[in-house]
Design an enzyme around this catalytic site. Structure first.
Site, PDB file in Angstrom:
ATOM      1  N   MET A 138       0.840  -1.197   0.000  1.00 46.29           N
ATOM      2  CA  MET A 138       0.000   0.000   0.000  1.00 46.29           C
ATOM      3  C   MET A 138       0.876   1.249   0.000  1.00 46.29           C
ATOM      4  O   MET A 138       1.913   1.289   0.647  1.00 46.29           O
ATOM      5  CB  MET A 138      -0.881   0.006   1.247  1.00 46.29           C
ATOM      6  N   CYS A 139       0.460   2.225  -0.715  1.00 49.69           N
ATOM      7  CA  CYS A 139       1.204   3.486  -0.774  1.00 49.69           C
ATOM      8  C   CYS A 139       0.922   4.298   0.477  1.00 49.69           C
ATOM      9  O   CYS A 139       0.035   3.985   1.263  1.00 49.69           O
ATOM     10  CB  CYS A 139       0.773   4.289  -1.991  1.00 49.69           C
ATOM     11  N   GLN A 140       1.697   5.354   0.656  1.00 50.44           N
ATOM     12  CA  GLN A 140       1.497   6.232   1.801  1.00 50.44           C
ATOM     13  C   GLN A 140       1.320   7.663   1.319  1.00 50.44           C
ATOM     14  O   GLN A 140       2.045   8.128   0.431  1.00 50.44           O
ATOM     15  CB  GLN A 140       2.706   6.168   2.741  1.00 50.44           C
ATOM     16  N   ILE A 155       4.403   8.223  -1.346  1.00 49.20           N
ATOM     17  CA  ILE A 155       5.436   7.231  -1.651  1.00 49.20           C
ATOM     18  C   ILE A 155       4.721   5.987  -2.130  1.00 49.20           C
ATOM     19  O   ILE A 155       3.680   5.597  -1.615  1.00 49.20           O
ATOM     20  CB  ILE A 155       6.401   6.959  -0.476  1.00 49.20           C
ATOM     21  N   ASN A 201      -4.128   6.488  -2.664  1.00 52.40           N
ATOM     22  CA  ASN A 201      -3.647   5.270  -2.030  1.00 52.40           C
ATOM     23  C   ASN A 201      -4.800   4.286  -2.090  1.00 52.40           C
ATOM     24  O   ASN A 201      -5.904   4.600  -1.645  1.00 52.40           O
ATOM     25  CB  ASN A 201      -3.208   5.620  -0.605  1.00 52.40           C
TER      26      ASN A 201
END
Lengths: 252, 252
Positions: B1-3, B75, B105
């Site tokens: 998972m992205c942040q 990110i 996200n």
């Protein structure tokens, strides 16, 4: 007057040497700088409203070898629009699923085109108005992304309409090609095998491209004034449009 | 998972501290990072397809105090689309003469909206498709830039249509406000007087905001997971939309 730098290459190439030469001229052109690098369809776009001589961003560009096939850089001496980030070239828009980048040197007088479509200026410069108008007219002329040759023919019809309003030295790229239009001051240079050592005009710095290149590499560099002392820069004729693909000019 | 990381403030504020906290999490989220800073109408937009832990660009962001009223950072851990610059968030478009920035996200499944207007994706991600669709629908709903309140009401109608396709934690800004939509993991924090010392959760780093702020300063920070140990982060409810203006939430 602002200063332009463009690069088009058949192999991803960094512009640390040329940008260093350009930034040296930023004493007089202190109202911001910007540089855009295409990497495939992607784009890195750095702008700063501080001089390229003192900006930490410019330091990064001089020392971080970002390899790109198409680069457009600009150092600004404000003629229209205040000194602020939104007035800093190059400008960026998306059309037909590709990013487009534009930088302008010169001054357009009484240029207030009718902008009725999807491209509106964010800042106050004549340059961004010209870019929005170009994008609008390209979008009207073609339903989807046309060939480089077709785009070049359309630009050859549109650019004289801008040039009529004043000085219009320009660089434009969509990551596939670099278009350059000369009005008063613009030069280009074709670098190819055999490569050798070259020296910056404005700074005591030289580089030996032979050590960094292969015999297949081709690079076209476009700049307001020649950046190096020992290479055969060619001046654009007034109103001349050139398109560079893979480091070489294409016939228009 | 992205942040995700978002910041909205009533006084131009840097995000060096919060971005350092975010970048610490980049070991696992190594497929690029991006950050966009609004300065008035202008925008600085940095993207890199290298990890925020190792990128020279990320180092610059951690140490160059870029003051902004609205920031969006991301990110990436790739779910859809290859690791390349054109797939790196945040994405940027222009609408009504303002830049818009978007980061997502989550993962949208079977999301292939009809994109018939002026916004087309450059890369291959579900996220950029969602952004283009949002811009298209906003452009259809309003003839010119509406008030924050009107925009928020339109977004409150549009965002559930995206959320239906999967996980949709999102940050959006046009430089006037920061919109945040929670789907599974999103938190926010309001920092205001009295400011004190806070500590990053992921790194042995603390900062005393009292030394850097005035009693009038207000800052809203939005992040996937709380970034600090000693502050009252609030979790978004599933499907919750919040809009932050001048460092405080507005009623929608």
């Amino acid at each position: 007057m602002c200063q332009l730098l463009g690069m088009n290459a058949n192999t991803p190439t960094d512009v640390m040497f040329s940008f260093t030469g350009l930034a040296t001229r930023a004493e007089e052109h202190k109202d911001g700088f910007g540089i855009a690098f295409f990497e495939g369809h992607g784009l890195r776009h750095f702008v700063d409203h501080h001089s390229a001589r003192h900006s930490p961003l410019a330091e990064l560009v001089k020392h971080y070898p970002i390899k790109s096939g198409n680069v457009i850089a600009h150092i600004r001496k404000a003629t229209q629009g205040q000194v602020s980030l939104e007035n800093t070239h190059p400008f960026q828009r998306e059309l037909w699923g590709r990013y487009w980048v534009f930088a302008h040197n010169g001054n357009l007088v009484d240029f207030h085109p009718r902008l009725h479509a999807a491209f509106r200026p964010v800042g106050q410069t004549d340059s961004e108005r010209a870019f929005c108008w170009l994008m609008q007219e390209l979008a009207k002329a073609h339903a989807a992304v046309p060939s480089i040759e077709e785009l070049s023919r359309t630009l050859a019809e549109l650019l004289p309409q801008l040039n009529r309003h004043g000085t219009f030295n320009m660089l434009l790229s969509n990551g596939q090609a670099l278009w350059a239009h000369g009005s008063t001051h613009l030069h280009y240079l074709l670098r190819k095998h055999p490569f050798g050592a070259v020296h910056l005009k404005d700074e005591d710095l030289s580089v030996d491209f032979a050590a960094q290149t292969t015999t297949q590499d081709r690079v076209a560099v476009v700049a307001t004034e020649p950046l190096t002392r020992d290479e055969p820069w060619v001046a654009f004729a007034p109103g001349e449009l050139k398109v560079f693909v893979g480091g070489a000019p294409l016939p228009i």
